[in-house]
Design an enzyme around this catalytic site. Structure first.
Site, PDB file in Angstrom:
ATOM      1  N   SER B  21      -9.893 122.838  46.722  1.00  0.00           N
ATOM      2  CA  SER B  21      -9.875 122.414  45.562  1.00  0.00           C
ATOM      3  C   SER B  21      -9.755 120.761  45.489  1.00  0.00           C
ATOM      4  CB  SER B  21      -8.577 122.746  44.874  1.00  0.00           C
ATOM      5  OG  SER B  21      -8.434 122.206  43.572  1.00  0.00           O
ATOM      6  N   ASN B  69      -6.023 110.033  48.801  1.00  0.00           N
ATOM      7  CA  ASN B  69      -6.594 109.973  47.361  1.00  0.00           C
ATOM      8  C   ASN B  69      -5.290 110.170  46.470  1.00  0.00           C
ATOM      9  OD1 ASN B  69      -6.419 112.664  45.525  1.00  0.00           O
ATOM     10  ND2 ASN B  69      -6.238 113.513  47.454  1.00  0.00           N
ATOM     11  N   LEU B  73      -4.623 115.106  39.418  1.00  0.00           N
ATOM     12  CA  LEU B  73      -5.244 116.258  38.690  1.00  0.00           C
ATOM     13  C   LEU B  73      -6.206 115.918  37.502  1.00  0.00           C
ATOM     14  CD1 LEU B  73      -1.893 118.337  38.815  1.00  0.00           C
ATOM     15  CD2 LEU B  73      -3.892 118.549  40.229  1.00  0.00           C
ATOM     16  N   ASN B 100      -7.498 127.387  40.989  1.00  0.00           N
ATOM     17  CA  ASN B 100      -6.509 126.612  41.417  1.00  0.00           C
ATOM     18  C   ASN B 100      -5.971 125.860  40.194  1.00  0.00           C
ATOM     19  OD1 ASN B 100      -5.358 123.539  42.115  1.00  0.00           O
ATOM     20  ND2 ASN B 100      -5.376 124.379  44.099  1.00  0.00           N
ATOM     21  N   CYS B 131       1.007 118.974  44.441  1.00  0.00           N
ATOM     22  CA  CYS B 131       0.464 117.873  44.158  1.00  0.00           C
ATOM     23  C   CYS B 131       1.352 116.627  44.525  1.00  0.00           C
ATOM     24  CB  CYS B 131      -0.329 117.819  42.818  1.00  0.00           C
ATOM     25  SG  CYS B 131      -1.404 116.281  42.755  1.00  0.00           S
ATOM     26  N   LYS B 166       0.251 127.482  46.743  1.00  0.00           N
ATOM     27  CA  LYS B 166      -0.335 126.240  47.567  1.00  0.00           C
ATOM     28  C   LYS B 166       0.803 125.472  47.716  1.00  0.00           C
ATOM     29  CE  LYS B 166      -3.994 122.878  48.344  1.00  0.00           C
ATOM     30  NZ  LYS B 166      -5.226 122.411  47.727  1.00  0.00           N
ATOM     31  N   ILE B 192      -2.101 123.583  53.992  1.00  0.00           N
ATOM     32  CA  ILE B 192      -1.272 122.627  53.571  1.00  0.00           C
ATOM     33  C   ILE B 192      -1.919 121.655  52.414  1.00  0.00           C
ATOM     34  CG2 ILE B 192       0.378 122.578  55.505  1.00  0.00           C
ATOM     35  CD1 ILE B 192      -0.864 120.087  56.162  1.00  0.00           C
ATOM     36  N   GLY B 244      -6.474 121.587  56.233  1.00  0.00           N
ATOM     37  CA  GLY B 244      -5.779 120.487  56.577  1.00  0.00           C
ATOM     38  C   GLY B 244      -6.642 120.125  58.003  1.00  0.00           C
ATOM     39  N   GLY B 245      -7.797 119.156  57.682  1.00  0.00           N
ATOM     40  CA  GLY B 245      -8.529 118.598  58.582  1.00  0.00           C
ATOM     41  C   GLY B 245      -9.171 119.270  59.316  1.00  0.00           C
TER      42      GLY B 245
END
Lengths: 243, 303
Positions: B21, B69, B73, B100, B131, B166, B192, B244-245
């Site tokens: 997302s 970032n 939202l 999401n 978030c 999440k 994550i 994650g990555g």
């Protein structure tokens, strides 16, 4: 938008911290002056968005300033280096709005995208006037290139070391124009917005994530809608801008 | 022929690759580049009850092997998502999507999920309680096990679709929060979200991000994500979507060995818009290299 591999044909320093890079590759997706490309550099996570100075079918000209580590590394690339580039990004300028006597105002590294625009306007039979603004004589570039296109060209420098002393707006007052196009630092865009007597298109800069509209990193508010500088811009029309 | 299919609470995916997302919009920017029907699914841009512009710019800062970032939202609100974005998406993506959902109160989470429950295109709800870029909400629900459980219960009460929560990595003990969500009825865990981070511009001597801090993502966070997925897999029985990555087919296999049933690809899409397609094409070859016939058999294989 297309992802293409370009090859560096030549690179030269044309002013203080300013480099001109000519690349060969497929430019099919570039459809308007004022669009930009996004370049992947080895060792840097995000791509570097650079405005298109000029292009023809198989050649791309970029002029950029070394403002950080990425562009500094780029300035050291040898001829023959291959670069992974996303091309044809952003909306670009609309030449159909120009009228007979468009005025082009560029500030510093905001000058390059106006070059291809000027070329197109001349080809369409318009009579463009160009004002190029720089900090000092060391920063000046492309005056002769614009003259060679057949435009009336004025150069301003903030310290008065070359051309007219002052800002591009100081050279604007006596010029008769039908529409304006500009690209440069935001204070310059704002000053032009205030003193301009006609409608115009202004090209904005913002820190970008993707450069193609996916991440919402470079959003701005306009009178009509939220826009992404990278996808719905970088060129906005005067009437929609909120400062 | 290798088998790349996996199942998330009954939602069967051809492969475990899901764009994360916030890095894939509502799909159509990427649909201009390739047929996105090759994806397992995708998680659309975090959606809230009302439209949001998000945070001031600059919202992006580069990091070694990643980026920060602070979009905050930005989205047109759930009603416009349903009336405008989902119909457009349907034209380029025929599979079920992951919705999401973000929020600022328990009521808002519940209401947005209830509205999305009626959408046939939505296969699964991914509730973002993590978030890092919004105040009075977002991450504050994801850092307290009781609040995380409360959101889970409220959302479960209004939908028949599978609910995945999440989670934020910006906590002392992610396992405790994952367990609280499971106990409250969550069907799965997505993890994550980004790590809270910042950068400072040496020229201005001020933070680069207008909001000062933001969410750090990109290849650099893979080891942290792997470790957390590994820990949570040991503690819960519900499936985990690991992220994650991740940027290669090898990373996908590694994340699944840690315990993920499916994976999401985030920041890598922004740098290489074709990365998900390339990973999907590369997976069979990479599986063959390690003598794997079926991806679903390797989930949690490192334990």
């Amino acid at each position: 938008m297309k992802q293409e591999i370009f090859v560096i044909k030549s690179q030269e320093k044309i002013a203080k911290d300013v480099f001109k890079m000519v690349l060969s590759g497929n430019t099919d997706d570039i459809t308007a002056s004022g669009q930009f490309v996004n370049i992947k550099l080895d060792g840097f996570y995000l791509r570097r968005p650079i405005s298109v100075c000029d292009y023809d079918k198989n050649e791309l000209t970029l002029i950029y300033k070394t403002v950080g580590e990425g562009t500094a590394a780029m300035s050291g690339y040898e001829n023959g280096t291959e670069l992974d580039i996303l091309t044809g990004l952003g909306n670009g300028y609309d030449t159909s709005l120009s009228g007979e006597k468009p005025l082009l105002l560029g500030g510093g590294v905001g000058v390059p995208p106006l070059y291809n625009l000027c070329k197109k306007l001349v080809a369409e039979g318009k009579k463009p006037t160009v004002i190029l603004g720089f900090n000092g004589a060391d920063d000046v570039f492309y005056e002769n290139e614009f003259k060679a296109l057949g435009a009336d060209v004025y150069v301003t420098t903030v310290d008065g070391s070359y051309g007219i002393k002052g800002f591009v707006t100081d050279a604007m007052s006596d010029i008769d124009y039908s529409f304006f196009y500009t690209c440069g630092p935001e204070p310059m865009l704002k000053a032009i917005y205030k003193v301009s007597k006609t409608s115009g298109q202004l090209s904005f800069e913002e820190r970008m994530g993707c450069g193609f509209g996916a991440c919402m990193g470079c959003s701005c508010k306009t009178k009509y809608a939220n826009k992404r500088i990278c996808k719905d811009g970088p060129v906005l029309i005067k009437e929609e801008i909120i400062w | 022929m290798v088998d790349t299919s996996v199942s998330l609470s009954g939602l069967v995916l051809d492969n475990p690759i899901i764009p994360a997302s916030g890095t894939f919009g509502y799909g159509y920017e990427y649909a201009e580049l390739y047929d996105i029907n090759c994806l397992g699914s995708f998680s659309f841009k975090g959606t809230t009850r009302e439209a949001r512009f998000g945070n001031p710019t600059p919202r992006i800062a580069e990091c070694p092997a990643g980026m920060i970032n602070s979009v905050g939202l930005q989205n047109p609100g759930v009603e416009k998502v349903i009336s405008e974005e989902l119909p457009k998406l349907k034209e380029c993506f025929s599979k079920k999507v992951i919705a999401n959902v973000g929020g600022f109160s328990l009521d808002e989470y519940a209401e947005t999920c209830q509205i999305l429950d009626s959408q046939e295109q939505v296969g699964l709800l991914e509730v973002n309680i993590s978030c890092p870029n919004v105040h009075n909400g977002g991450m504050s629900f994801g850092t307290d096990p009781k609040m995380a459980a409360e959101v889970t219960k409220r959302v479960k009460a209004v939908t028949t679709k599978p609910v995945y929560i999440k989670l934020s990595p910006n906590v002392t003990d992610i396992v405790e929060i994952a367990k609280a969500c499971e106990d409250a009825g969550a069907d799965g865990i997505s993890m994550i979200n980004t790590l809270l981070g910042m950068r400072i511009d040496l020229k201005t001597k001020k933070p680069i991000i207008a909001n000062k801090m933001g969410g750090f993502s990109g290849s650099a966070i893979l080891p942290v994500a792997l470790r957390m997925v590994y820990q949570v897999y040991d503690a819960v029985k519900i499936p985990i979507i690991g992220m994650g990555g991740i940027s290669t087919a090898k990373d996908v296999i590694e994340m699944m060995l840690a315990g993920a049933t499916a994976v999401q690809i985030g920041a890598a899409n922004l740098v290489n818009p074709f990365v998900c397609k390339e990973i999907i094409e590369k997976l069979p070859e990479e599986m063959a290299k390690y003598n794997l016939n079926s991806l679903s058999e390797i989930i949690g294989g490192a334990h």
